[in-house]
Scaffold this motif. Structure first.
Motif, PDB file in Angstrom:
ATOM      1  N   GLY A 153      31.433  43.467  41.484  1.00 23.51           N
ATOM      2  CA  GLY A 153      32.866  43.449  41.212  1.00 23.51           C
ATOM      3  C   GLY A 153      33.596  42.571  42.216  1.00 23.51           C
ATOM      4  N   ALA A 154      34.863  42.272  41.901  1.00 19.13           N
ATOM      5  CA  ALA A 154      35.632  41.364  42.751  1.00 19.13           C
ATOM      6  C   ALA A 154      35.712  41.860  44.198  1.00 19.13           C
ATOM      7  N   ARG A 155      35.688  43.173  44.394  1.00 15.85           N
ATOM      8  CA  ARG A 155      35.742  43.709  45.756  1.00 15.85           C
ATOM      9  C   ARG A 155      34.426  44.413  46.097  1.00 15.85           C
ATOM     10  N   ALA A 206      40.076  48.012  43.930  1.00 16.03           N
ATOM     11  CA  ALA A 206      40.862  46.976  43.263  1.00 16.03           C
ATOM     12  C   ALA A 206      40.097  46.411  42.068  1.00 16.03           C
ATOM     13  N   TYR A 207      40.833  46.078  41.037  1.00 17.83           N
ATOM     14  CA  TYR A 207      40.269  45.530  39.797  1.00 17.83           C
ATOM     15  C   TYR A 207      39.232  46.468  39.168  1.00 17.83           C
ATOM     16  N   GLY A 208      39.264  47.734  39.556  1.00 14.98           N
ATOM     17  CA  GLY A 208      38.377  48.709  38.915  1.00 14.98           C
ATOM     18  C   GLY A 208      36.890  48.390  39.043  1.00 14.98           C
ATOM     19  N   VAL A 268      33.824  42.746  36.970  1.00 15.63           N
ATOM     20  CA  VAL A 268      33.097  41.519  37.312  1.00 15.63           C
ATOM     21  C   VAL A 268      33.842  40.314  36.724  1.00 15.63           C
ATOM     22  N   PHE A 269      34.062  39.303  37.535  1.00 15.91           N
ATOM     23  CA  PHE A 269      34.765  38.082  37.129  1.00 15.91           C
ATOM     24  C   PHE A 269      33.843  36.869  37.289  1.00 15.91           C
ATOM     25  N   TRP A 270      34.434  35.685  37.113  1.00 17.12           N
ATOM     26  CA  TRP A 270      33.685  34.447  37.407  1.00 17.12           C
ATOM     27  C   TRP A 270      33.352  34.365  38.886  1.00 17.12           C
ATOM     28  N   ASP A 271      34.010  35.225  39.675  1.00 17.56           N
ATOM     29  CA  ASP A 271      33.776  35.278  41.120  1.00 17.56           C
ATOM     30  C   ASP A 271      32.276  35.303  41.436  1.00 17.56           C
ATOM     31  N   THR A 272      31.531  36.080  40.634  1.00 17.73           N
ATOM     32  CA  THR A 272      30.106  36.250  40.931  1.00 17.73           C
ATOM     33  C   THR A 272      29.348  34.933  40.765  1.00 17.73           C
ATOM     34  N   ALA A 297      33.431  38.136  28.705  1.00 21.61           N
ATOM     35  CA  ALA A 297      34.615  38.898  29.106  1.00 21.61           C
ATOM     36  C   ALA A 297      35.206  38.290  30.372  1.00 21.61           C
ATOM     37  N   TRP A 298      36.518  38.141  30.411  1.00 23.33           N
ATOM     38  CA  TRP A 298      37.137  37.703  31.658  1.00 23.33           C
ATOM     39  C   TRP A 298      36.912  38.763  32.735  1.00 23.33           C
ATOM     40  N   GLU A 299      37.132  40.019  32.366  1.00 24.95           N
ATOM     41  CA  GLU A 299      36.778  41.117  33.254  1.00 24.95           C
ATOM     42  C   GLU A 299      35.730  41.956  32.533  1.00 24.95           C
ATOM     43  N   GLY A 313      43.552  27.985  32.893  1.00 28.33           N
ATOM     44  CA  GLY A 313      42.495  27.523  33.790  1.00 28.33           C
ATOM     45  C   GLY A 313      42.425  28.444  34.989  1.00 28.33           C
ATOM     46  N   PRO A 314      41.666  28.074  36.004  1.00 24.12           N
ATOM     47  CA  PRO A 314      41.646  28.899  37.225  1.00 24.12           C
ATOM     48  C   PRO A 314      43.049  29.096  37.797  1.00 24.12           C
ATOM     49  N   ASP A 315      43.904  28.081  37.617  1.00 23.79           N
ATOM     50  CA  ASP A 315      45.292  28.208  38.065  1.00 23.79           C
ATOM     51  C   ASP A 315      46.041  29.113  37.100  1.00 23.79           C
ATOM     52  N   GLU A 316      46.149  30.378  37.453  1.00 21.84           N
ATOM     53  CA  GLU A 316      46.736  31.347  36.522  1.00 21.84           C
ATOM     54  C   GLU A 316      48.260  31.326  36.487  1.00 21.84           C
ATOM     55  N   TYR A 317      48.874  30.428  37.285  1.00 25.91           N
ATOM     56  CA  TYR A 317      50.340  30.340  37.212  1.00 25.91           C
ATOM     57  C   TYR A 317      50.794  29.667  35.906  1.00 25.91           C
ATOM     58  N   ILE A 349      50.468  25.287  41.976  1.00 26.68           N
ATOM     59  CA  ILE A 349      49.321  25.971  41.379  1.00 26.68           C
ATOM     60  C   ILE A 349      48.820  27.105  42.271  1.00 26.68           C
ATOM     61  N   LYS A 350      48.180  28.046  41.627  1.00 19.63           N
ATOM     62  CA  LYS A 350      47.731  29.248  42.332  1.00 19.63           C
ATOM     63  C   LYS A 350      46.469  28.981  43.144  1.00 19.63           C
ATOM     64  N   GLN A 351      45.579  28.218  42.566  1.00 19.08           N
ATOM     65  CA  GLN A 351      44.278  27.994  43.212  1.00 19.08           C
ATOM     66  C   GLN A 351      43.680  26.718  42.620  1.00 19.08           C
ATOM     67  N   PRO A 352      42.642  26.190  43.237  1.00 16.79           N
ATOM     68  CA  PRO A 352      42.137  24.894  42.774  1.00 16.79           C
ATOM     69  C   PRO A 352      41.667  24.943  41.324  1.00 16.79           C
ATOM     70  N   GLY A 368      47.568  31.261  46.044  1.00 16.97           N
ATOM     71  CA  GLY A 368      47.942  32.606  45.613  1.00 16.97           C
ATOM     72  C   GLY A 368      46.734  33.479  45.321  1.00 16.97           C
ATOM     73  N   SER A 369      45.567  32.903  45.404  1.00 14.76           N
ATOM     74  CA  SER A 369      44.331  33.682  45.217  1.00 14.76           C
ATOM     75  C   SER A 369      43.468  33.547  46.459  1.00 14.76           C
ATOM     76  N   SER A 370      42.753  34.619  46.755  1.00 13.08           N
ATOM     77  CA  SER A 370      41.860  34.594  47.923  1.00 13.08           C
ATOM     78  C   SER A 370      40.703  33.624  47.697  1.00 13.08           C
ATOM     79  N   LEU A 371      40.504  33.198  46.465  1.00 13.84           N
ATOM     80  CA  LEU A 371      39.393  32.296  46.165  1.00 13.84           C
ATOM     81  C   LEU A 371      39.683  30.871  46.627  1.00 13.84           C
ATOM     82  N   SER A 372      40.957  30.606  46.895  1.00 12.78           N
ATOM     83  CA  SER A 372      41.394  29.224  47.066  1.00 12.78           C
ATOM     84  C   SER A 372      41.017  28.545  48.399  1.00 12.78           C
TER      85      SER A 372
HETATM   86  C1  BGC Z   1      42.110  35.021  40.683  1.00  8.91           C
HETATM   87  C2  BGC Z   1      40.884  34.903  39.791  1.00  8.91           C
HETATM   88  C3  BGC Z   1      39.856  35.880  40.271  1.00  8.91           C
HETATM   89  C4  BGC Z   1      40.398  37.278  40.338  1.00  8.91           C
HETATM   90  C5  BGC Z   1      39.415  38.272  40.909  1.00  8.91           C
HETATM   91  C6  BGC Z   1      42.585  36.447  40.671  1.00  8.91           C
HETATM   92  O1  BGC Z   1      43.672  36.572  41.519  1.00  8.91           O
HETATM   93  O2  BGC Z   1      43.116  34.171  40.218  1.00  8.91           O
HETATM   94  O3  BGC Z   1      40.387  33.579  39.824  1.00  8.91           O
HETATM   95  O4  BGC Z   1      38.748  35.831  39.433  1.00  8.91           O
HETATM   96  O5  BGC Z   1      41.543  37.295  41.147  1.00  8.91           O
HETATM   97  O6  BGC Z   1      39.059  37.944  42.195  1.00  8.91           O
END
Ligand code: BGC
Length: 976
Positions: free
Chosen positions: A563-565, A571-573, A576-580, A625-627, A714-718, A828-831, A863-867
């Motif tokens: 999971g994301a965390r 957080a996020y329950g 699993v995201f593209w994070d993995t 699935a996105w999530e 896209g990855p930029d969710e803004y 943009i939120k992230q790359p 705006g995202s920790s991924l950035s």
């Molecule tokens: C980011 C996504 C990411 C998700 C989970 C969001 O804030 O924009 O790219 O997958 O958090 O970490």
């Protein structure tokens, strides 16, 4: 040569400070760079003297040789002894004269006074330079509890120490002045070193002496010191060794130290790691930091994860323990990871008074995450209102050796009282957690309690809670607990299974369980550690990242992903995201391929759900699935409620379609690095084909003769509902080509597998060929004139916002400016384009990479920790090391510095994976071609070295940077 006592060489040259109580340092040439100044002064002095003498005697002038004469006759000795012995070597005897002879007298003392005068003048002119690495070592030794002294023949030591600002580094200074006062013979006589040891009150055998001169080395040896370290700055290592050096280094930076560590504290079944670089330490107690600390200090083994909450709780504790894949789906709500009963909860009262940090007085409180051993430690000294002082020590871990076990051990000692204590452990024997789908998780606890030193008492099950314990002054008591967690996913009768497992474990005993756990961690670190020499903060951040990545996967469970965390927060329950695949997977692929394979197999198991989602969108193939949770059905929440009550729909499940290409990219990354054919045939190929098929339908041919992918995020969710997002299209294009490539590979090499697979997918041979054509027709948004990709159609026409004007910012930019304004802007939120560069680097010419990074980087609000980590990686690959370092630090601080303010809800696993990529692909520049691994490093200047191991196509590799550096531990003077 075998190593001297207190030194090991297996991981570089490591000095075990536990073997020593003090260290004595010569100054010139060891700590300060005055040796050259001294040598030059001697040369001037003697040359003038010798020339005059040659003239008066009519002999040939033979100058003073700084190389030979200085080192043989003068260096390290008291001034007058140096004069005598050099002059003797030239057959000259001078009258001694008087100690107060003036500098113009032709006597031994006169020459000495002249030398001193000349030296002080030179010192005044050029100041004192120091060896930073020596100062660092002295500081580290002092931190480890050793006393230190300067032992020098110089009579100018006080002036030198003062000029160089070294006064704080030494407990004592034995210099030429003091030696004279005490009537001590100078080096090579042992007197000054013997005296220094006596002055510090240490046994010479437990002292280290450090010298660069032959006379000095002899003196330390003669004084009977436990360790004689020679510093060879002039290529005389062999001579130093001959004269008594136990080891010789070129620079003291080559010595690493193991500070003193307590042996298994208070009789606990293990002891913390000694090396500070493996420990994350929190001293004291700050209530408001508790939430983020619980995340940072979480323990996990990929199957179980548990936050590092205080056992007795606090006003700010949110304990949580999770089982990977155990989602709780309540009707009408999105499923989230189930939170298990707090297995580690333990409260204690002494004569009715609770032992808590918020009552009484905390005399000492310290928690340490021991990343090397995967253990969370706690030390606590508490005084209650009645003045009773209690000492506690505890450890906690999630076993890496048996992933169904959680382990806790607590030692208690009354320091100044005897009294009745009661221990309350709510999770006594059995607890169960029932899930919405009827699943059951059973937790069974088994405990042993006893007095330390009386092991017969430390067995058996304690009485029912609360347990009453008669604490006697001077005694220490220990409670060991093992909690076994079994689920109905694995067992028909999880309660029965858990109970027998816990019972077996407690009978095995904690020492044996912990030994197995530590061994499992050792194996993992051996494969996955990354060493950074010269930048302790970066080292710590990377170890922290690796620690949590290693805690997040169970390679034996391929029904779950991360999971994301991870398993550190809710957080996020736990979704699993593209994070993995995009952020974490490269770490596993290169250092723990079994884990990578399990993660990707999860995506294969969820392929049916991805097909359903595609069908629901009117497409064929796989739309992941996105999530994603246990089944792979999309569990993205449909809306969020903003703080102002506004209901904001979440469009990401429908629109963040790049996830399908991301999963495919993960599959390809693994296949490329491992050439695991079984995986490709059973798991990987089907994912690649089904995702390509999805894009072939999704990218619609339009009247302009091009294919477009409209209505995506896209990855930029803004920016939502955009057309032709550069990242999505770029990755879709890659996915289409790769789908075709894998089909060709199967047809050629495994025709039978192709036959079976294509039949089950109803895919004829022409279909993948058409993907190739579709890829060529795909709109990319690339402008040949500027070399820029437009992030999506219309992006270049949006409002420019100068983000720099909002610094320093303490809220996300979309909160500051409002979602609508941001949507209409280029912020943009992230790359997005930069993310594409990062993943498909070799597809773009250098000038395109440069142009796009320079364009998009200032427009990114992170705006995202991924950035930040991806920006660090790309900046480093482009050679902009300074910018890369800034982003690297920002990424390091996401959890450790809580710089996004949300580490409370769990560590940011993708950011941790990204940080590793920034170090490995960015700074170290590791890359792969068909020929194998290569590297093009761009290291930050303070990174003196990087070392890491990785696996590529079945072989183990080791990268050590810089290349030309001798391997640590193989420096001259140290024979492994
Ligand atoms: C980011 C996504 C990411 C998700 C989970 C969001 O804030 O924009 O790219 O997958 O958090 O970490």
């Amino acid at each position: 040569m075998s190593e001297p006592d207190g030194i090991t060489v297996d991981q570089g040259l490591v000095l075990d400070t536990r073997a020593f109580d003090a260290a004595m340092f010569d100054l010139d040439g060891v700590v300060t760079r005055t040796a050259t100044l001294h040598a030059a002064t001697w040369r001037k002095l003697f040359d003038a003297f010798l020339r005059r003498r040659a003239e008066t005697k009519g002999e040939a002038f033979r100058p003073f040789d700084v190389e030979r004469d200085y080192r043989t006759y003068v260096d390290g000795k008291p001034r007058h002894e140096g004069i005598r012995s050099f002059l003797a070597s030239r057959g000259v005897t001078l009258p001694e004269g008087q100690p107060d002879d003036r500098a113009d007298r032709e006597t031994v003392f006169g020459l000495g006074a002249r030398k001193n005068q000349m030296f002080r003048q030179a010192l005044g002119r050029s100041g004192v330079e120091v060896f930073e690495s020596s100062l660092e070592l002295i500081r580290r030794l002092r931190e480890a509890g050793l006393k230190t002294a300067a032992v020098t023949s110089s009579k100018n030591a006080a002036a030198v120490i003062e000029a160089a600002g070294l006064a704080d580094l030494f407990d004592a200074c034995v210099d030429g002045v003091e030696a004279e006062r005490q009537g001590l013979n100078g080096k090579p006589a042992p007197d000054t070193f013997v005296y220094a040891a006596r002055l510090l009150g240490v046994d010479a055998k437990r002292a280290i002496g450090v010298e660069d001169a032959i006379a000095g080395v002899e003196a330390i040896r003669a004084a009977g010191y436990g360790l004689v370290v020679g510093v060879d700055r002039a290529g005389q290592a062999a001579v130093l060794r001959q004269h008594g050096a136990s080891l010789v280094v070129r620079d003291l930076g080559e010595l690493r130290i193991v500070p003193a560590a307590p042996a298994a504290p208070m009789g606990l079944p293990a002891a913390p790691s000694a090396a500070p670089e493996w420990l994350l330490v929190e001293e004291g107690f700050t209530l408001t930091r508790e939430h983020e600390l619980e995340s940072i200090f979480a323990i996990g083994n990929g199957h179980l994860g548990s936050r590092g909450s205080l056992a007795e709780g606090s006003g700010m504790s949110s304990p949580a323990t999770f089982v990977a894949g155990a989602f709780d789906a309540q009707p009408g709500a999105t499923p989230g990871l189930a939170i298990l009963p707090d297995w580690a909860k333990l409260s204690m009262t002494i004569e009715g008074r609770p032992l808590r940090l918020d009552t009484g007085r905390t005399l000492r409180h310290r928690r340490m995450l021991d990343m090397r051993q995967g253990i969370l430690w706690r030390e606590w000294r508490h005084e209650d209102a009645a003045g009773r002082i209690t000492r506690l020590r505890g450890l906690r871990l999630a076993s890496q050796a048996d992933r169904r076990l959680l382990i806790q051990s607590v030692a208690v000692a009354p320091e100044n009282y005897s009294a009745t204590a009661s221990l309350d452990v709510p999770l006594d024997e059995m607890a169960t957690r029932r899930l919405g789908d009827g699943g059951v998780i059973a937790l069974a606890a088994a405990s042993a309690i006893g007095e330390i030193g009386d092991r017969s008492a430390a067995s058996g099950r304690p009485p029912r809670p609360p347990m009453v314990l008669e604490l006697a002054l001077g005694k220490t008591y220990r409670l060991d607990r093992v909690v076994a967690v079994c689920t109905s996913r694995e067992q028909d009768q999880p309660e029965v299974a858990a109970r027998s497992r816990a019972g077996r474990a407690i009978n095995t005993g904690l020492s044996a369980l912990i030994t197995a756990h530590r061994e499992a961690w050792r194996v993992r670190w051996e494969a996955s550690d990354i060493g950074i020499d010269g930048d302790p903060a970066a080292q710590r951040a990377l170890r922290f990242a690796v620690y949590h990545l290693l805690s997040a996967v169970d390679p034996d469970d391929d029904r779950v992903s991360i999971g994301a965390r991870a398993l550190t927060g809710a957080a996020y329950g736990g979704h699993v995201f593209w994070d993995t695949e995009i952020f974490m997977l490269p770490f596993y692929v290169l250092t723990w391929p079994e884990a990578a394979r399990a993660l990707l197999t999860y995506r294969h198991r969820t392929l049916p759900a991805a097909r359903d989602k595609a069908a629901h969108h009117g497409e064929r193939g796989a739309f992941y699935a996105w999530e994603s949770a246990d089944t792979g059905q999309d569990v993205t929440p449909p809306f969020v409620v903003a703080p102002n009550g506004e209901v904001i729909p979440i469009l990401l499940a429908d629109q963040e379609q790049h996830i399908s290409a991301d999963v495919a990219y993960g599959v390809w990354t693994y296949w490329r690095a491992t050439r695991d054919e079984g995986f490709l045939l059973d798991v990987g190929a089907e994912i690649l084909l089904e995702t390509a098929r999805f894009w072939a339908g999704r990218a619609k041919l339009e009247s302009d003769g091009l294919r477009h992918i409209r209505g995506v995020v896209g990855p930029d969710e803004y920016h939502e509902t955009v057309d032709d997002d550069a990242y999505t299209n770029g990755m879709a294009q890659w996915n289409l080509e790769t789908g075709n490539a894998v089909a060709r590979l199967l047809v050629e090499r495994w025709p039978e597998r192709w036959r079976v697979l294509s039949e089950s997918l109803a895919m004829d041979a022409a279909e993948p060929l058409a993907w190739s054509a579709a890829a060529r027709e795909l709109y990319t948004g690339f402008d040949v004139r500027t070399g820029l990709f437009e992030q999506f159609q219309g992006y270049f026409g949006l409002e420019e916002i100068d983000l720099a004007a909002f610094e320093p910012r303490n809220a996300p930019i979309d909160v500051l400016l409002g979602r609508e304004r941001i949507r209409q802007s280029k912020t943009i939120k992230q790359p997005d384009v930069v993310m594409l560069l990062h993943l498909l680097w070799d597809r773009f010419p250098p000038e395109v990479r440069e142009a796009n990074f320079r364009y998009y980087e200032p427009r990114c609000a992170h705006g995202s920790s991924l950035s930040p980590a991806i920006h660090a990686a790309v900046a480093a690959r482009l050679g902009d090391v300074r910018l890369a370092e800034r982003y690297f630090r920002q990424a390091s601080d996401i959890d450790l510095g809580d710089n996004m303010g949300n580490a409370a809800a769990g560590v940011h696993a993708a950011a941790l994976g990204g940080l590793w990529q920034a170090a490995v692909f960015g700074f170290a520049g590791l890359r792969f071609t068909e020929e194998g691994p290569e590297h093009q490093p761009n290291l930050p200047p303070q990174w003196r070295g990087v070392s890491l191991r990785f696996k590529w196509r079945g072989k183990d590799h080791e990268l050590k940077l810089p290349d030309d550096r001798a391997r640590i531990g193989a420096a001259p003077g140290i024979a492994p």
